[in-house]
Write a protein that holds these residues in place. Structure first.
Motif, PDB file in Angstrom:
ATOM      1  N   LYS A   1       8.300   9.666   3.038  1.00 53.52           N
ATOM      2  CA  LYS A   1       9.357   9.636   2.037  1.00 53.52           C
ATOM      3  C   LYS A   1      10.475   8.712   2.519  1.00 53.52           C
ATOM      4  O   LYS A   1      10.899   8.778   3.669  1.00 53.52           O
ATOM      5  CB  LYS A   1       9.930  11.029   1.806  1.00 53.52           C
ATOM      6  CG  LYS A   1       9.028  11.957   1.029  1.00 53.52           C
ATOM      7  CD  LYS A   1       9.754  13.240   0.639  1.00 53.52           C
ATOM      8  CE  LYS A   1       8.888  14.108  -0.262  1.00 53.52           C
ATOM      9  NZ  LYS A   1       9.605  15.320  -0.721  1.00 53.52           N
ATOM     10  N   ILE A   2      10.925   7.839   1.623  1.00 51.14           N
ATOM     11  CA  ILE A   2      12.063   6.958   1.890  1.00 51.14           C
ATOM     12  C   ILE A   2      13.102   7.244   0.816  1.00 51.14           C
ATOM     13  O   ILE A   2      12.766   7.320  -0.368  1.00 51.14           O
ATOM     14  CB  ILE A   2      11.653   5.473   1.847  1.00 51.14           C
ATOM     15  CG1 ILE A   2      10.514   5.183   2.830  1.00 51.14           C
ATOM     16  CG2 ILE A   2      12.851   4.566   2.133  1.00 51.14           C
ATOM     17  CD1 ILE A   2      10.875   5.257   4.295  1.00 51.14           C
TER      18      ILE A   2
ATOM     19  N   LEU B   1      -3.526   6.072  11.643  1.00 48.34           N
ATOM     20  CA  LEU B   1      -2.815   5.902  10.376  1.00 48.34           C
ATOM     21  C   LEU B   1      -2.409   7.264   9.818  1.00 48.34           C
ATOM     22  O   LEU B   1      -3.072   8.272  10.069  1.00 48.34           O
ATOM     23  CB  LEU B   1      -3.709   5.188   9.374  1.00 48.34           C
ATOM     24  CG  LEU B   1      -4.111   3.756   9.714  1.00 48.34           C
ATOM     25  CD1 LEU B   1      -5.098   3.220   8.668  1.00 48.34           C
ATOM     26  CD2 LEU B   1      -2.890   2.849   9.791  1.00 48.34           C
ATOM     27  N   PRO B   2      -1.316   7.306   9.049  1.00 49.98           N
ATOM     28  CA  PRO B   2      -0.911   8.567   8.416  1.00 49.98           C
ATOM     29  C   PRO B   2      -2.012   9.113   7.510  1.00 49.98           C
ATOM     30  O   PRO B   2      -2.807   8.357   6.936  1.00 49.98           O
ATOM     31  CB  PRO B   2       0.315   8.175   7.600  1.00 49.98           C
ATOM     32  CG  PRO B   2       0.861   6.959   8.280  1.00 49.98           C
ATOM     33  CD  PRO B   2      -0.340   6.229   8.797  1.00 49.98           C
ATOM     34  N   GLU B   3      -2.063  10.422   7.395  1.00 50.06           N
ATOM     35  CA  GLU B   3      -3.092  11.087   6.614  1.00 50.06           C
ATOM     36  C   GLU B   3      -3.082  10.597   5.160  1.00 50.06           C
ATOM     37  O   GLU B   3      -2.031  10.472   4.547  1.00 50.06           O
ATOM     38  CB  GLU B   3      -2.872  12.600   6.651  1.00 50.06           C
ATOM     39  CG  GLU B   3      -3.952  13.394   5.943  1.00 50.06           C
ATOM     40  CD  GLU B   3      -3.722  14.897   6.044  1.00 50.06           C
ATOM     41  OE1 GLU B   3      -4.471  15.645   5.400  1.00 50.06           O
ATOM     42  OE2 GLU B   3      -2.790  15.308   6.771  1.00 50.06           O
ATOM     43  N   GLY B   4      -4.261  10.319   4.640  1.00 48.77           N
ATOM     44  CA  GLY B   4      -4.411   9.937   3.245  1.00 48.77           C
ATOM     45  C   GLY B   4      -4.133   8.481   2.940  1.00 48.77           C
ATOM     46  O   GLY B   4      -4.278   8.048   1.795  1.00 48.77           O
ATOM     47  N   MET B   5      -3.774   7.704   3.954  1.00 41.59           N
ATOM     48  CA  MET B   5      -3.427   6.305   3.714  1.00 41.59           C
ATOM     49  C   MET B   5      -4.664   5.427   3.592  1.00 41.59           C
ATOM     50  O   MET B   5      -4.690   4.473   2.816  1.00 41.59           O
ATOM     51  CB  MET B   5      -2.528   5.802   4.845  1.00 41.59           C
ATOM     52  CG  MET B   5      -2.018   4.394   4.679  1.00 41.59           C
ATOM     53  SD  MET B   5      -0.786   4.025   5.960  1.00 41.59           S
ATOM     54  CE  MET B   5      -1.216   2.350   6.361  1.00 41.59           C
TER      55      MET B   5
ATOM     56  N   TYR C   1       0.840  -1.186   0.000  1.00 42.93           N
ATOM     57  CA  TYR C   1       0.000   0.000   0.000  1.00 42.93           C
ATOM     58  C   TYR C   1       0.881   1.244   0.000  1.00 42.93           C
ATOM     59  O   TYR C   1       2.079   1.197   0.296  1.00 42.93           O
ATOM     60  CB  TYR C   1      -0.941   0.001   1.207  1.00 42.93           C
ATOM     61  CG  TYR C   1      -0.251  -0.285   2.526  1.00 42.93           C
ATOM     62  CD1 TYR C   1       0.264   0.745   3.319  1.00 42.93           C
ATOM     63  CD2 TYR C   1      -0.113  -1.591   2.984  1.00 42.93           C
ATOM     64  CE1 TYR C   1       0.898   0.480   4.514  1.00 42.93           C
ATOM     65  CE2 TYR C   1       0.520  -1.870   4.190  1.00 42.93           C
ATOM     66  CZ  TYR C   1       1.029  -0.830   4.948  1.00 42.93           C
ATOM     67  OH  TYR C   1       1.669  -1.098   6.130  1.00 42.93           O
ATOM     68  N   LYS C   2       0.258   2.346  -0.353  1.00 53.08           N
ATOM     69  CA  LYS C   2       0.948   3.621  -0.471  1.00 53.08           C
ATOM     70  C   LYS C   2       0.800   4.400   0.832  1.00 53.08           C
ATOM     71  O   LYS C   2      -0.266   4.400   1.454  1.00 53.08           O
ATOM     72  CB  LYS C   2       0.335   4.397  -1.632  1.00 53.08           C
ATOM     73  CG  LYS C   2       1.136   5.558  -2.156  1.00 53.08           C
ATOM     74  CD  LYS C   2       0.395   6.263  -3.288  1.00 53.08           C
ATOM     75  CE  LYS C   2       0.228   5.375  -4.496  1.00 53.08           C
ATOM     76  NZ  LYS C   2      -0.407   6.103  -5.633  1.00 53.08           N
ATOM     77  N   VAL C   3       1.891   5.065   1.244  1.00 53.54           N
ATOM     78  CA  VAL C   3       1.841   5.967   2.401  1.00 53.54           C
ATOM     79  C   VAL C   3       2.122   7.371   1.869  1.00 53.54           C
ATOM     80  O   VAL C   3       3.281   7.755   1.706  1.00 53.54           O
ATOM     81  CB  VAL C   3       2.857   5.561   3.487  1.00 53.54           C
ATOM     82  CG1 VAL C   3       2.684   6.441   4.734  1.00 53.54           C
ATOM     83  CG2 VAL C   3       2.712   4.092   3.861  1.00 53.54           C
TER      84      VAL C   3
ATOM     85  N   TYR D   1       6.066   3.222  -0.324  1.00 54.50           N
ATOM     86  CA  TYR D   1       5.242   2.012  -0.409  1.00 54.50           C
ATOM     87  C   TYR D   1       5.651   1.053   0.702  1.00 54.50           C
ATOM     88  O   TYR D   1       6.823   0.984   1.076  1.00 54.50           O
ATOM     89  CB  TYR D   1       5.414   1.333  -1.763  1.00 54.50           C
ATOM     90  CG  TYR D   1       4.771   2.089  -2.902  1.00 54.50           C
ATOM     91  CD1 TYR D   1       3.513   1.734  -3.381  1.00 54.50           C
ATOM     92  CD2 TYR D   1       5.418   3.170  -3.494  1.00 54.50           C
ATOM     93  CE1 TYR D   1       2.914   2.430  -4.415  1.00 54.50           C
ATOM     94  CE2 TYR D   1       4.826   3.879  -4.527  1.00 54.50           C
ATOM     95  CZ  TYR D   1       3.575   3.506  -4.984  1.00 54.50           C
ATOM     96  OH  TYR D   1       2.985   4.201  -6.004  1.00 54.50           O
ATOM     97  N   ARG D   2       4.680   0.329   1.206  1.00 53.53           N
ATOM     98  CA  ARG D   2       4.915  -0.635   2.271  1.00 53.53           C
ATOM     99  C   ARG D   2       4.370  -2.001   1.874  1.00 53.53           C
ATOM    100  O   ARG D   2       3.344  -2.105   1.205  1.00 53.53           O
ATOM    101  CB  ARG D   2       4.226  -0.184   3.560  1.00 53.53           C
ATOM    102  CG  ARG D   2       4.813   1.073   4.189  1.00 53.53           C
ATOM    103  CD  ARG D   2       6.057   0.755   4.945  1.00 53.53           C
ATOM    104  NE  ARG D   2       6.577   1.898   5.686  1.00 53.53           N
ATOM    105  CZ  ARG D   2       7.258   1.798   6.830  1.00 53.53           C
ATOM    106  NH1 ARG D   2       7.479   0.594   7.346  1.00 53.53           N
ATOM    107  NH2 ARG D   2       7.721   2.861   7.431  1.00 53.53           N
ATOM    108  N   LEU D   3       5.060  -3.038   2.311  1.00 51.14           N
ATOM    109  CA  LEU D   3       4.616  -4.415   2.112  1.00 51.14           C
ATOM    110  C   LEU D   3       3.459  -4.722   3.052  1.00 51.14           C
ATOM    111  O   LEU D   3       3.499  -4.363   4.227  1.00 51.14           O
ATOM    112  CB  LEU D   3       5.788  -5.362   2.393  1.00 51.14           C
ATOM    113  CG  LEU D   3       5.478  -6.854   2.533  1.00 51.14           C
ATOM    114  CD1 LEU D   3       5.080  -7.431   1.195  1.00 51.14           C
ATOM    115  CD2 LEU D   3       6.699  -7.585   3.094  1.00 51.14           C
TER     116      LEU D   3
END
Length: 547
Positions: free
Chosen positions: A319-320, A398-402, A313-315, A327-329
């Motif tokens: 930023k990484i 959860l982070p905003e918009g996730m 999913y997208k966070v 993106y996270r597994l």
């Protein structure tokens, strides 16, 4: 490019500092060679430093010493089932013989502290013939990074959180049996900077390489292979100071990983027009570009649907490596959650990610489309309270918009674009099955691996609990690459790269995810990518340094 004068000379050059490149350098140096490792990223360790660090050699001497019985014939049955005819039987047989030899070499000669992950079964145990309940997985013991001295800060740990670099698979298994919590394990390892999993293997390998005089160059890109009479004899490397011509008297190994950040390659080889990645941004398929000028064509080892390309999913706010959104597994199977398609229907064993990945890839000829894509994970507040969803720990928002959040399932479905009636019917049926603890539709919770990774052992079914207490959430799933691609450079059993015509390119080798999976073919199974890196790096170094 044709050879002429050289700025530097080595015996072996590893292009990439993941497990394959380091394996080559360590083995070559142990055998008296002068070895150089060139890394495009600013830190050492490659994608394998971000992994679980598991190795799957099949039957091995460490398991035997621990009293675990196994056989190569059973292990062959297992990977033949997973390979579905894509693997070469000859190279598969070499894999088992040489993997055992490689593990013994790194354990006894090099001194990498490996241990059996007791209680960890093969992915498909007990369903697939030849699968084993334990003994085939190994991992490095926690490594005290202080031993690296000035290199302590030059070796990668995961930017995705301590969860990835400061826990072991052994601790995961023990936690499910009532052992210490992961939080307690993480705190203990962090306090001593004991690196675990892939980060631990990277630290241990760099330590052993430094002991043997291996040289390292970071933030350096190999832009060309140098040839002489059709033999690869060196590289042109570029850093902030300019380019240098570096000779490799014995050979060059390409161990640059996959091609995650090359949109064209991902679209062509993996059949994914859109995908995120958790790999390093320097993983752009350099091995393919460099070798293409020598007549080498990357070969798919399996169908794209058999590749270990995950769902995640997208966070949006994260930023990484300075790149966002991150993106996270997703590790599916958390209690109080299900995965559904646009009709609101479940379509897979959503406690076992290989089944989820296979089913989201389904193309339906009747409808001429991807019937299970897009897909969402739908869950209630209890999942967040008890399990969390990274980067949010348990109990945190959860982070905003996730995620989409709503007080009712009907409102959630409307906002997400999921059929409300379909979702309501699915959750009603699923919740009723939770009372019994049996998934009559997709056998959720019956796979031991899924139970270990995401389950709650206190439940009747470790992966099943109702989705019934609001507020409710839906997170749209994305395809996420993790450095393990569909295509790679064709190699032989010694890691030598082959041209499109099947002839060997003298002086050129490949290992890890830069090399095609001719030994395994298709199928998911953790620990294979790492083992192939260690094995073919080792085999390549033996071939380079043979008298």
């Amino acid at each position: 490019m044709i050879a002429s004068t050289w700025d530097e000379e080595y015996d072996t050059i590893s292009v990439g500092s993941g497990i394959g490149g380091l394996s080559t350098a360590i083995t070559a140096a142990e055998r008296g060679a002068k070895a150089l490792v060139i890394e495009k990223f600013e830190l050492l360790g490659g994608v394998s430093a971000l992994s679980s660090g598991q190795l799957w050699p099949g039957p091995n001497h460490l398991a035997k010493a621990a009293g675990i019985e196994d056989s190569v014939d059973k292990a062959k049955d297992y990977i033949d089932h997973l390979g579905q005819g894509h693997a070469s039987p000859e190279i598969r047989d070499q894999y088992f013989a040489r993997a055992q030899e490689c593990i013994k070499y790194y354990d006894e000669t090099i001194g990498i502290p490996l241990t059996v992950i007791k209680g960890l079964p093969d992915y498909y145990y007990p369903e697939v013939p030849g699968s084993a309940p334990e003994g085939r997985y190994l991992e490095v013991q926690p490594f005290p990074a202080a031993k690296l001295g000035e290199y302590q800060k030059k070796v990668l740990v995961s930017p995705y959180g301590a969860y990835y670099s400061y826990t072991t698979s052994t601790e995961w298994v023990e936690m499910q049996a009532g052992g210490p919590s992961l939080g307690a394990c993480i705190q203990g390892h962090l306090a001593k900077d004991e690196r675990c999993a892939g980060a631990g293997m990277a630290a241990a390998q760099v330590y052993e390489a430094l002991k043997r005089g291996v040289d390292f160059r970071t933030s350096t890109e190999v832009v060309e292979l140098v040839t002489e009479d059709s033999r690869v004899v060196g590289v042109v490397a570029r850093d902030s100071q300019g380019t240098r011509r570096i000779r490799a008297r014995l050979g060059v190994i390409l161990a640059t990983g996959g091609y995650d950040w090359n949109r064209r390659f991902v679209g062509s080889f993996d059949a994914l027009p859109v995908a995120g990645s958790m790999a390093l941004p320097t993983v752009t398929g350099d091995h393919i570009v460099l070798s293409s000028k020598l007549g080498v064509i990357p070969l798919p080892s399996r169908a794209p649907g058999q590749s270990p390309i995950f769902v995640g999913y997208k966070v949006p706010t994260e930023k990484i490596y300075g790149i966002g959104p991150a993106y996270r597994l997703l590790v599916p199977g958390q209690p109080h959650s299900i995965i559904v398609n646009a009709t609101g229907s479940r379509f897979s064993n959503d406690s076992f990610y290989p089944d989820v990945v296979a089913k989201v890839s389904r193309f339906d000829g009747q409808e001429d489309g991807m019937v299970n894509w897009p897909a969402w994970i739908v869950f209630d507040q209890r999942m967040l309270n008890r399990k969390g969803m990274l980067p949010a720990p348990p109990g945190q928002p959860l982070p905003e918009g996730m995620a989409i959040k709503a007080d009712s399932l009907a409102a959630l479905a409307e906002q997400a674009g999921i059929d409300p009636k379909g979702l309501a019917a699915t959750i009603e049926r699923y919740n009723a099955m939770c009372d019994e603890g049996v998934d009559h539709d997709f056998k959720r919770g019956t796979n031991p691996w899924g139970a270990l990774m995401a389950g709650d052992p206190k439940l009747k079914n470790p992966n099943m609990a109702p989705v019934s207490e609001g507020p409710f959430y839906a997170v749209k799933l994305e395809r996420v690459t993790m450095g393990v691609p569909t295509a790679g450079l064709p190699i032989d059993g010694d890691g030598r790269v082959e041209t499109a015509g099947g002839s060997v390119v003298p002086g050129l080798y490949a290992a890890g995810n830069s090399a095609a999976w001719a030994d395994w073919g298709g199928g998911f199974n953790s620990g294979i990518a790492g083992m192939r890196g260690l094995l073919y790096g080792y085999r390549a170094a033996l071939h380079m340094t043979a008298k």
